[in-house]
Design a protein around this motif. Structure first.
Motif, mmCIF file in Angstrom:
data_model
loop_
_atom_site.group_PDB
_atom_site.id
_atom_site.type_symbol
_atom_site.label_atom_id
_atom_site.label_comp_id
_atom_site.label_asym_id
_atom_site.label_seq_id
_atom_site.Cartn_x
_atom_site.Cartn_y
_atom_site.Cartn_z
ATOM 1 N N GLN A 1 0.831 -1.206 0.000
ATOM 2 C CA GLN A 1 0.000 0.000 0.000
ATOM 3 C C GLN A 1 0.866 1.256 0.000
ATOM 4 O O GLN A 1 0.647 2.185 -0.782
ATOM 5 N N ASP A 2 1.845 1.291 0.883
ATOM 6 C CA ASP A 2 2.696 2.483 0.996
ATOM 7 C C ASP A 2 3.445 2.753 -0.303
ATOM 8 O O ASP A 2 3.530 3.899 -0.765
ATOM 9 N N ILE A 3 4.010 1.708 -0.879
ATOM 10 C CA ILE A 3 4.741 1.884 -2.128
ATOM 11 C C ILE A 3 3.808 2.386 -3.223
ATOM 12 O O ILE A 3 4.129 3.315 -3.965
ATOM 13 N N GLY A 4 2.624 1.793 -3.306
ATOM 14 C CA GLY A 4 1.666 2.223 -4.315
ATOM 15 C C GLY A 4 1.216 3.657 -4.137
ATOM 16 O O GLY A 4 1.004 4.379 -5.116
ATOM 17 N N ARG A 5 1.087 4.078 -2.889
ATOM 18 C CA ARG A 5 0.685 5.460 -2.619
ATOM 19 C C ARG A 5 1.702 6.456 -3.144
ATOM 20 O O ARG A 5 1.337 7.522 -3.657
ATOM 21 N N LEU A 6 2.973 6.127 -3.039
ATOM 22 C CA LEU A 6 4.014 7.037 -3.510
ATOM 23 C C LEU A 6 4.226 6.927 -5.021
ATOM 24 O O LEU A 6 4.313 7.934 -5.716
ATOM 25 N N VAL A 7 4.317 5.709 -5.521
ATOM 26 C CA VAL A 7 4.568 5.515 -6.953
ATOM 27 C C VAL A 7 3.444 6.114 -7.791
ATOM 28 O O VAL A 7 3.686 6.696 -8.857
ATOM 29 N N GLY A 8 2.218 5.982 -7.311
ATOM 30 C CA GLY A 8 1.075 6.476 -8.069
ATOM 31 C C GLY A 8 0.761 7.939 -7.852
ATOM 32 O O GLY A 8 -0.198 8.462 -8.431
ATOM 33 N N SER A 9 1.548 8.612 -7.033
ATOM 34 C CA SER A 9 1.306 10.025 -6.732
ATOM 35 C C SER A 9 1.985 10.908 -7.768
ATOM 36 O O SER A 9 2.850 10.448 -8.529
ATOM 37 N N ASP B 1 10.426 12.580 -8.244
ATOM 38 C CA ASP B 1 11.343 11.559 -7.746
ATOM 39 C C ASP B 1 12.236 12.100 -6.630
ATOM 40 O O ASP B 1 12.529 11.403 -5.656
ATOM 41 N N GLN B 2 12.681 13.348 -6.780
ATOM 42 C CA GLN B 2 13.567 13.932 -5.785
ATOM 43 C C GLN B 2 12.881 14.067 -4.433
ATOM 44 O O GLN B 2 13.507 13.898 -3.378
ATOM 45 N N THR B 3 11.595 14.363 -4.437
ATOM 46 C CA THR B 3 10.841 14.463 -3.185
ATOM 47 C C THR B 3 10.811 13.118 -2.474
ATOM 48 O O THR B 3 11.028 13.029 -1.257
ATOM 49 N N ILE B 4 10.540 12.065 -3.231
ATOM 50 C CA ILE B 4 10.519 10.718 -2.656
ATOM 51 C C ILE B 4 11.894 10.358 -2.104
ATOM 52 O O ILE B 4 12.025 9.841 -0.987
ATOM 53 N N LEU C 1 22.818 3.848 3.383
ATOM 54 C CA LEU C 1 22.695 3.055 2.160
ATOM 55 C C LEU C 1 21.752 3.724 1.163
ATOM 56 O O LEU C 1 20.664 3.255 0.880
ATOM 57 N N ASP C 2 22.206 4.827 0.621
ATOM 58 C CA ASP C 2 21.430 5.624 -0.322
ATOM 59 C C ASP C 2 21.279 4.869 -1.641
ATOM 60 O O ASP C 2 22.273 4.548 -2.301
ATOM 61 N N PRO C 3 20.046 4.585 -2.084
ATOM 62 C CA PRO C 3 19.854 3.846 -3.346
ATOM 63 C C PRO C 3 20.368 4.580 -4.571
ATOM 64 O O PRO C 3 20.574 3.953 -5.617
ATOM 65 N N VAL C 4 20.601 5.873 -4.479
ATOM 66 C CA VAL C 4 21.180 6.608 -5.597
ATOM 67 C C VAL C 4 22.554 6.038 -5.970
ATOM 68 O O VAL C 4 22.986 6.110 -7.129
ATOM 69 N N GLU C 5 23.222 5.434 -4.984
ATOM 70 C CA GLU C 5 24.520 4.817 -5.257
ATOM 71 C C GLU C 5 24.402 3.698 -6.291
ATOM 72 O O GLU C 5 25.376 3.345 -6.956
ATOM 73 N N ASP C 6 23.224 3.124 -6.406
ATOM 74 C CA ASP C 6 22.973 2.088 -7.409
ATOM 75 C C ASP C 6 22.355 2.669 -8.680
ATOM 76 O O ASP C 6 21.877 1.920 -9.542
ATOM 77 N N GLY C 7 22.332 3.998 -8.766
ATOM 78 C CA GLY C 7 21.781 4.633 -9.954
ATOM 79 C C GLY C 7 20.266 4.630 -10.024
ATOM 80 O O GLY C 7 19.694 4.735 -11.117
ATOM 81 N N LEU C 8 19.596 4.519 -8.870
ATOM 82 C CA LEU C 8 18.141 4.433 -8.842
ATOM 83 C C LEU C 8 17.514 5.762 -8.441
ATOM 84 O O LEU C 8 17.940 6.395 -7.484
ATOM 85 N N SER C 9 16.484 6.154 -9.161
ATOM 86 C CA SER C 9 15.677 7.305 -8.757
ATOM 87 C C SER C 9 14.746 6.882 -7.625
ATOM 88 O O SER C 9 14.664 5.698 -7.271
ATOM 89 N N GLY C 10 14.021 7.851 -7.077
ATOM 90 C CA GLY C 10 13.097 7.537 -5.988
ATOM 91 C C GLY C 10 12.076 6.484 -6.374
ATOM 92 O O GLY C 10 11.868 5.500 -5.652
ATOM 93 N N ARG C 11 11.430 6.654 -7.516
ATOM 94 C CA ARG C 11 10.412 5.689 -7.941
ATOM 95 C C ARG C 11 11.015 4.346 -8.332
ATOM 96 O O ARG C 11 10.450 3.292 -8.039
ATOM 97 N N ALA C 12 12.146 4.379 -9.026
ATOM 98 C CA ALA C 12 12.787 3.123 -9.424
ATOM 99 C C ALA C 12 13.152 2.299 -8.190
ATOM 100 O O ALA C 12 13.008 1.068 -8.183
ATOM 101 N N PHE C 13 13.595 2.970 -7.147
ATOM 102 C CA PHE C 13 13.922 2.278 -5.901
ATOM 103 C C PHE C 13 12.673 1.648 -5.291
ATOM 104 O O PHE C 13 12.685 0.482 -4.876
ATOM 105 N N LEU C 14 11.586 2.391 -5.249
ATOM 106 C CA LEU C 14 10.352 1.856 -4.683
ATOM 107 C C LEU C 14 9.828 0.671 -5.497
ATOM 108 O O LEU C 14 9.319 -0.309 -4.936
ATOM 109 N N LEU C 15 9.961 0.739 -6.806
ATOM 110 C CA LEU C 15 9.520 -0.378 -7.651
ATOM 111 C C LEU C 15 10.369 -1.621 -7.403
ATOM 112 O O LEU C 15 9.869 -2.744 -7.470
#
Length: 234
Positions: A72-80, A84-87, A99-113
């Protein structure tokens, strides 16, 4: 709203967090691990691999209702409509930049997915036919105003604590949390705010503490979710 929330969260009063904020609460695990243990849990030091593993464990740790809260939480953010920077900023605040996911080249939404994929794969091991229900964000105007009011009442303290911390520090944590409350979900925004307050050990007085607890009761949280690890000074 309260009846729905009690059904959602009320099965085990000893649960101290749920959903995405529960995942964020595991921010202290890496610091307690030896290098060889880190390599086992986080192959190659990948932040996204660690957080995906935590999302997987959420299904084992919680009963089905609370396990679904992560989806639910992931869907609430991804569908909003959030940027990406806000997330990403809100996630950094909730985890103290561990452990910042940006280190893996992921945006906010890509990380949540990625978290969603790991979580869903684990759920479907037990129930191959499981289909995530559509997100049901809390958008009640009164609840939204109440959450925004308490965030703004401690905004200076939270931002100051973030600036004084070490490591990756999120710029604009308060505006990011406000945007989540306004444009995604008041419940999730409130829990991520609490996560940030705990992550940066922001002290709260009795008046603020009582307000925080009252909001937790309003959302039907387990008894210890608000106060667990909160820096409360009576």
């Amino acid at each position: 709203m309260e009846d729905e929330a009690q059904h959602q969260y009320g099965e085990d009063i000893f649960v101290v967090d749920v959903g995405l904020s529960w995942v964020a609460s595991k921010r202290d695990i890496p610091a307690a691990m030896l290098p060889e243990e880190m390599e086992q849990v986080i192959p190659g030091g990948s932040p996204s691999a660690f957080w995906a593993g935590v999302a997987n464990v959420a299904v084992d740790e919680f009963d089905r209702t609370k396990a679904r809260q992560l989806g639910q939480d992931i869907g609430r953010l991804v569908g909003s409509p959030l940027a990406d920077q806000t997330i990403h900023t809100a996630w950094l605040g909730a985890t103290r930049g561990v452990l910042d996911p940006v280190e893996d080249g992921l945006s906010g939404r890509a990380f949540l997915l990625l978290l969603q994929e790991a979580w869903l794969a684990r759920v479907r091991r037990d129930d191959p036919a499981f289909t995530p229900p559509p997100p049901e964000p809390v958008t009640d105007e009164e609840a939204t105003r109440a959450v925004l009011a308490v965030i703004r009442s401690v905004a200076g303290d939270l931002e100051g604590a973030v600036r004084a911390s070490f490591g990756v520090t999120p710029t604009g944590i308060v505006p990011a949390l406000e945007q989540i409350v306004l444009r995604a979900c008041a419940d999730l925004g409130y829990r991520l705010f609490l996560s940030a307050m705990k992550a940066y050990f922001v002290m709260v007085d009795k008046r603020t503490y009582d307000t925080l607890q009252a909001l937790g009761e309003r959302f039907g949280y387990p008894e210890f979710l608000v106060g667990d690890n909160l820096n409360y000074q009576a």
